[in-house]
Design a protein around this motif. Structure first.
Motif, mmCIF file in Angstrom:
data_model
loop_
_atom_site.group_PDB
_atom_site.id
_atom_site.type_symbol
_atom_site.label_atom_id
_atom_site.label_comp_id
_atom_site.label_asym_id
_atom_site.label_seq_id
_atom_site.Cartn_x
_atom_site.Cartn_y
_atom_site.Cartn_z
ATOM 1 N N ALA A 94 -5.789 -19.844 11.670
ATOM 2 C CA ALA A 94 -7.255 -19.869 11.611
ATOM 3 C C ALA A 94 -7.743 -20.012 10.165
ATOM 4 O O ALA A 94 -7.075 -19.578 9.221
ATOM 5 N N LYS A 95 -8.894 -20.606 10.010
ATOM 6 C CA LYS A 95 -9.485 -20.777 8.683
ATOM 7 C C LYS A 95 -9.604 -19.440 7.950
ATOM 8 O O LYS A 95 -9.379 -19.355 6.751
ATOM 9 N N ALA A 96 -9.932 -18.374 8.665
ATOM 10 C CA ALA A 96 -10.088 -17.048 8.057
ATOM 11 C C ALA A 96 -8.783 -16.537 7.455
ATOM 12 O O ALA A 96 -8.803 -15.698 6.557
ATOM 13 N N ALA A 97 -7.651 -17.046 7.928
ATOM 14 C CA ALA A 97 -6.360 -16.582 7.413
ATOM 15 C C ALA A 97 -6.042 -17.181 6.046
ATOM 16 O O ALA A 97 -5.062 -16.806 5.421
ATOM 17 N N LYS A 98 -6.850 -18.075 5.576
ATOM 18 C CA LYS A 98 -6.662 -18.679 4.253
ATOM 19 C C LYS A 98 -7.479 -17.883 3.243
ATOM 20 O O LYS A 98 -8.619 -18.200 2.964
ATOM 21 N N ASP A 99 -6.924 -16.818 2.712
ATOM 22 C CA ASP A 99 -7.584 -15.945 1.738
ATOM 23 C C ASP A 99 -8.868 -15.333 2.281
ATOM 24 O O ASP A 99 -9.821 -15.112 1.540
ATOM 25 N N ARG A 137 5.116 -9.508 7.106
ATOM 26 C CA ARG A 137 5.946 -10.656 6.708
ATOM 27 C C ARG A 137 5.173 -11.626 5.819
ATOM 28 O O ARG A 137 5.718 -12.221 4.898
ATOM 29 N N ARG A 138 3.878 -11.731 6.060
ATOM 30 C CA ARG A 138 3.036 -12.622 5.269
ATOM 31 C C ARG A 138 2.535 -11.978 3.976
ATOM 32 O O ARG A 138 1.888 -12.620 3.174
ATOM 33 N N GLY A 139 2.810 -10.700 3.806
ATOM 34 C CA GLY A 139 2.367 -10.011 2.598
ATOM 35 C C GLY A 139 0.898 -9.637 2.633
ATOM 36 O O GLY A 139 0.304 -9.337 1.592
ATOM 37 N N PHE A 140 0.283 -9.639 3.824
ATOM 38 C CA PHE A 140 -1.125 -9.310 3.968
ATOM 39 C C PHE A 140 -1.303 -7.800 4.086
ATOM 40 O O PHE A 140 -0.344 -7.053 4.211
ATOM 41 N N HIS A 141 -2.548 -7.365 4.073
ATOM 42 C CA HIS A 141 -2.890 -5.949 4.209
ATOM 43 C C HIS A 141 -3.538 -5.729 5.567
ATOM 44 O O HIS A 141 -4.312 -6.557 6.032
ATOM 45 N N LEU A 142 -3.240 -4.580 6.185
ATOM 46 C CA LEU A 142 -3.784 -4.280 7.505
ATOM 47 C C LEU A 142 -4.512 -2.947 7.481
ATOM 48 O O LEU A 142 -3.972 -1.945 7.023
ATOM 49 N N GLN A 178 -10.562 -1.568 15.892
ATOM 50 C CA GLN A 178 -10.268 -2.898 15.363
ATOM 51 C C GLN A 178 -9.155 -2.863 14.319
ATOM 52 O O GLN A 178 -9.040 -1.906 13.549
ATOM 53 N N PHE A 179 -8.349 -3.922 14.297
ATOM 54 C CA PHE A 179 -7.458 -4.192 13.176
ATOM 55 C C PHE A 179 -8.196 -5.167 12.270
ATOM 56 O O PHE A 179 -8.804 -6.130 12.751
ATOM 57 N N VAL A 180 -8.146 -4.920 10.986
ATOM 58 C CA VAL A 180 -8.727 -5.826 10.005
ATOM 59 C C VAL A 180 -7.593 -6.264 9.087
ATOM 60 O O VAL A 180 -6.953 -5.434 8.446
ATOM 61 N N ILE A 181 -7.339 -7.562 9.051
ATOM 62 C CA ILE A 181 -6.274 -8.112 8.219
ATOM 63 C C ILE A 181 -6.918 -8.769 7.008
ATOM 64 O O ILE A 181 -7.759 -9.651 7.145
ATOM 65 N N VAL A 182 -6.524 -8.334 5.831
ATOM 66 C CA VAL A 182 -6.951 -8.977 4.592
ATOM 67 C C VAL A 182 -5.860 -9.988 4.274
ATOM 68 O O VAL A 182 -4.730 -9.615 3.926
ATOM 69 N N CYS A 183 -6.188 -11.251 4.413
ATOM 70 C CA CYS A 183 -5.198 -12.329 4.307
ATOM 71 C C CYS A 183 -5.033 -12.766 2.858
ATOM 72 O O CYS A 183 -5.266 -13.923 2.487
ATOM 73 N N ASP A 184 -4.627 -11.845 2.043
ATOM 74 C CA ASP A 184 -4.437 -12.090 0.617
ATOM 75 C C ASP A 184 -3.421 -11.057 0.133
ATOM 76 O O ASP A 184 -3.622 -9.860 0.341
ATOM 77 N N PRO A 185 -2.351 -11.487 -0.494
ATOM 78 C CA PRO A 185 -1.325 -10.544 -0.927
ATOM 79 C C PRO A 185 -1.695 -9.741 -2.179
ATOM 80 O O PRO A 185 -1.021 -8.780 -2.515
ATOM 81 N N ARG A 186 -2.781 -10.111 -2.829
ATOM 82 C CA ARG A 186 -3.183 -9.384 -4.034
ATOM 83 C C ARG A 186 -3.635 -7.963 -3.663
ATOM 84 O O ARG A 186 -3.999 -7.712 -2.520
ATOM 85 N N PRO A 187 -3.622 -7.042 -4.612
ATOM 86 C CA PRO A 187 -4.016 -5.652 -4.327
ATOM 87 C C PRO A 187 -5.414 -5.555 -3.707
ATOM 88 O O PRO A 187 -6.310 -6.346 -4.020
ATOM 89 N N VAL A 188 -5.564 -4.588 -2.836
ATOM 90 C CA VAL A 188 -6.845 -4.293 -2.187
ATOM 91 C C VAL A 188 -7.316 -2.930 -2.694
ATOM 92 O O VAL A 188 -6.532 -1.992 -2.763
ATOM 93 N N HIS A 189 -8.581 -2.829 -3.036
ATOM 94 C CA HIS A 189 -9.159 -1.579 -3.500
ATOM 95 C C HIS A 189 -10.310 -1.215 -2.562
ATOM 96 O O HIS A 189 -11.260 -1.992 -2.409
ATOM 97 N N ILE A 190 -10.214 -0.080 -1.920
ATOM 98 C CA ILE A 190 -11.284 0.390 -1.054
ATOM 99 C C ILE A 190 -12.263 1.175 -1.923
ATOM 100 O O ILE A 190 -11.880 2.169 -2.534
ATOM 101 N N LEU A 191 -13.482 0.711 -2.006
ATOM 102 C CA LEU A 191 -14.460 1.307 -2.918
ATOM 103 C C LEU A 191 -15.162 2.529 -2.322
ATOM 104 O O LEU A 191 -15.483 3.450 -3.039
ATOM 105 N N PHE A 192 -15.444 2.509 -1.056
ATOM 106 C CA PHE A 192 -16.028 3.664 -0.372
ATOM 107 C C PHE A 192 -15.991 3.453 1.102
ATOM 108 O O PHE A 192 -15.683 2.453 1.616
#
Length: 75
Positions: A20-25, A50-55, A61-75
């Protein structure tokens, strides 16, 4: 309790989700019960990892961040 019935082939489901388009970053959101029914939670977790994404789990709901870079939860 009866097992839920799958609607699609698990391999096809995985391919469609991550093509899906959303899976591209971007971000993909899916119902946990839908994931459990369509492909199974273990397989889904494996594919995200396997894709190095964040879940994330948010409510039902499951929310997949389709980016292997670090994720920071702000609040």
């Amino acid at each position: 309790m009866d097992q839920p019935c799958r609607i699609t082939d698990p391999e096809t489901w995985i391919a469609l989700i991550f093509a899906a388009k959303a899976a591209k970053d971007g971000v993909i959101r899916r119902s946990i019960s839908w994931v459990d029914r369509e492909v199974g939670r273990d397989r889904f977790l494996f594919e995200v990892r396997r894709r190095g994404f964040h879940l994330l789990m948010a409510g039902d709901q499951f929310v997949i961040v389709c980016d292997p870079r670090p994720v920071h939860i702000l609040f």
